[in-house]
Design a protein around this motif. Sequence first.
Motif, short mmCIF file in Angstrom:
data_model
loop_
_atom_site.label_atom_id
_atom_site.label_comp_id
_atom_site.label_asym_id
_atom_site.label_seq_id
_atom_site.Cartn_x
_atom_site.Cartn_y
_atom_site.Cartn_z
N GLU A 246 0.82 -1.20 0.00
CA GLU A 246 0.00 0.00 0.00
C GLU A 246 0.86 1.26 0.00
OE1 GLU A 246 -3.26 0.02 2.71
OE2 GLU A 246 -3.97 -1.96 2.07
N ASP A 247 1.96 1.23 0.70
CA ASP A 247 2.86 2.39 0.72
C ASP A 247 3.52 2.59 -0.65
OD1 ASP A 247 2.28 2.96 3.33
OD2 ASP A 247 4.08 2.00 4.16
N GLU A 248 3.92 1.48 -1.27
CA GLU A 248 4.51 1.59 -2.61
C GLU A 248 3.50 2.12 -3.61
OE1 GLU A 248 7.74 -2.12 -2.28
OE2 GLU A 248 5.72 -2.45 -3.07
N LEU A 252 3.87 5.58 -5.81
CA LEU A 252 3.80 5.57 -7.27
C LEU A 252 2.72 6.53 -7.77
CD1 LEU A 252 4.16 1.72 -7.80
CD2 LEU A 252 5.67 3.45 -8.79
N ILE A 253 1.58 6.53 -7.12
CA ILE A 253 0.49 7.40 -7.56
C ILE A 253 0.83 8.87 -7.30
CG2 ILE A 253 -1.93 8.02 -7.16
CD1 ILE A 253 -2.47 5.03 -6.71
N ARG A 254 1.53 9.15 -6.20
CA ARG A 254 1.92 10.55 -5.92
C ARG A 254 2.78 11.13 -7.03
NH1 ARG A 254 2.41 8.99 -0.45
NH2 ARG A 254 4.64 8.59 -0.72
N ARG A 255 3.63 10.31 -7.66
CA ARG A 255 4.50 10.84 -8.69
C ARG A 255 3.90 10.71 -10.10
NH1 ARG A 255 8.67 5.90 -8.26
NH2 ARG A 255 8.27 4.86 -10.25
N ALA A 256 2.65 10.26 -10.17
CA ALA A 256 2.02 10.11 -11.47
C ALA A 256 1.86 11.47 -12.15
CB ALA A 256 0.65 9.44 -11.32
N LEU A 278 -8.56 8.83 -13.05
CA LEU A 278 -9.98 8.75 -12.72
C LEU A 278 -10.55 7.39 -13.12
CD1 LEU A 278 -11.02 12.32 -13.91
CD2 LEU A 278 -11.24 11.47 -11.56
N LEU A 279 -10.14 6.90 -14.27
CA LEU A 279 -10.63 5.60 -14.74
C LEU A 279 -10.16 4.49 -13.81
CD1 LEU A 279 -12.13 4.00 -16.91
CD2 LEU A 279 -9.99 3.92 -18.21
N THR A 280 -8.94 4.58 -13.33
CA THR A 280 -8.42 3.58 -12.40
C THR A 280 -9.27 3.53 -11.13
OG1 THR A 280 -6.16 3.88 -13.22
CG2 THR A 280 -6.42 2.88 -11.03
N ALA A 281 -9.56 4.69 -10.57
CA ALA A 281 -10.39 4.73 -9.36
C ALA A 281 -11.79 4.21 -9.65
CB ALA A 281 -10.46 6.16 -8.84
N ALA A 282 -12.32 4.56 -10.81
CA ALA A 282 -13.67 4.13 -11.17
C ALA A 282 -13.76 2.62 -11.29
CB ALA A 282 -14.09 4.81 -12.47
N MET A 283 -12.76 2.00 -11.90
CA MET A 283 -12.78 0.55 -12.07
C MET A 283 -12.64 -0.17 -10.73
SD MET A 283 -10.81 -0.22 -15.65
CE MET A 283 -9.31 0.61 -15.14
N CYS A 284 -11.93 0.44 -9.81
CA CYS A 284 -11.76 -0.17 -8.48
C CYS A 284 -13.00 -0.04 -7.61
CB CYS A 284 -10.57 0.46 -7.77
SG CYS A 284 -8.95 0.01 -8.45
N THR A 309 -5.43 6.51 -4.76
CA THR A 309 -4.67 5.64 -3.85
C THR A 309 -5.59 4.85 -2.94
OG1 THR A 309 -2.78 7.16 -3.87
CG2 THR A 309 -2.93 5.62 -2.02
N GLU A 310 -6.57 5.52 -2.35
CA GLU A 310 -7.51 4.85 -1.46
C GLU A 310 -8.29 3.78 -2.21
OE1 GLU A 310 -11.32 5.86 1.48
OE2 GLU A 310 -10.35 7.47 0.33
#
Length: 363
Positions: A246-248, A252-256, A278-284, A309-310
């Motif tokens: 989760e930390d990794e 990774l997302i912070r530097r996106a 946004l699509l990544t969060a939506a699919m999750c 990230t969440e």
Amino acid sequence: MPGRTVSTTVTTTDASFAVSAARSADLEAQIAEHPGDFRVLTGDRPTGALHLGHYFGTLANRVRLQRAGVEVFVVIADYQVITDRDSVGHLSRNLGELLLDYLAAGIDPDTATVFAHSAIPALNQLMLPFLSLVTAAELRRNPTVKAESEATGERSMSGLLLTYPVHQAADILFCHGNLVPVGRDQLPHVETTRLIARRFNERYAGGAVVFGEPDALLTDAPVLLGTDGTKMSKSRGNAIELRSTEDETAALIRRAKTDAHRTITYDPVDRPEVASLLLTAAMCTDADPVDFADSIGSRGAGALKALVTEAVNEYFRPLRRRRIDLAGDPEHLRAVLARGNARANEIANDTLDDVRHVMDMTY
């Protein structure tokens, strides 16, 4: 000649894609009614652990089909690692990582057959008669062969890369797979397989159907961008791997990569990096990316990345826990692969026996 369409051309026109899309819709209806009528062949090259793009692009769909009652064969295509590389790299380790990803994601080895390319001699022996059924020109026209050859730069194309579509045909036909989940760019591979099956039946079997012509099942796989704004890829080091902590994942997302606009909108054309997050969060979360964008509004990229990230960590938490548990039992992993190899060998040997019989090679 350029622009001419003939029966052996392996390019995907808009018209042929429309036909494939309509056929896929019909196949989905058939799967819902009679899943046991279908056998899927799919797989990956063991070049590293799988990432979110793999999961949402192919892996989740394999699990869906398996749970629906479709028989699933998953090939770990170790021979294909060297189609465009000078060494095998950390092949054993990568194979193990791939197997962990499969099982953690939900591939059930009690019903699915997971096997390694190199462990199935009869499968690879099918390459010889299959190669006799296609011309070098047909192979060179294959879009994947062309693209991979161009990507190697000054390096000469290997014979293995040139014959890559035939190797894939052997993967599908050895087990009499009749359904191949693919994206649009992979349709030519299925067409090559259909062509080989048809020509084998005509030339060597006197018209008898030794090999059926498999269908392509088109998948609406999203293209997720990596942290650098290009397509997520193992080789680019820009991917959020399924095994990431989760930390990794948060790092990774912070530097996106995003953009300079503070107000968040879902605009895949003009704001691809923001749209991909946004699509990544939506699919999750099984939500609408537009709704996610509206909920963030003018709070900027920081709020967007926190939300993504969440969503990612929450969605993949059970998978990652299963993966850790599985990694602690290497004997189980070896047993899964051994069992899959044994089943694939049994089927491949039977298929090769049939081929030898129709080709009058039973000496």
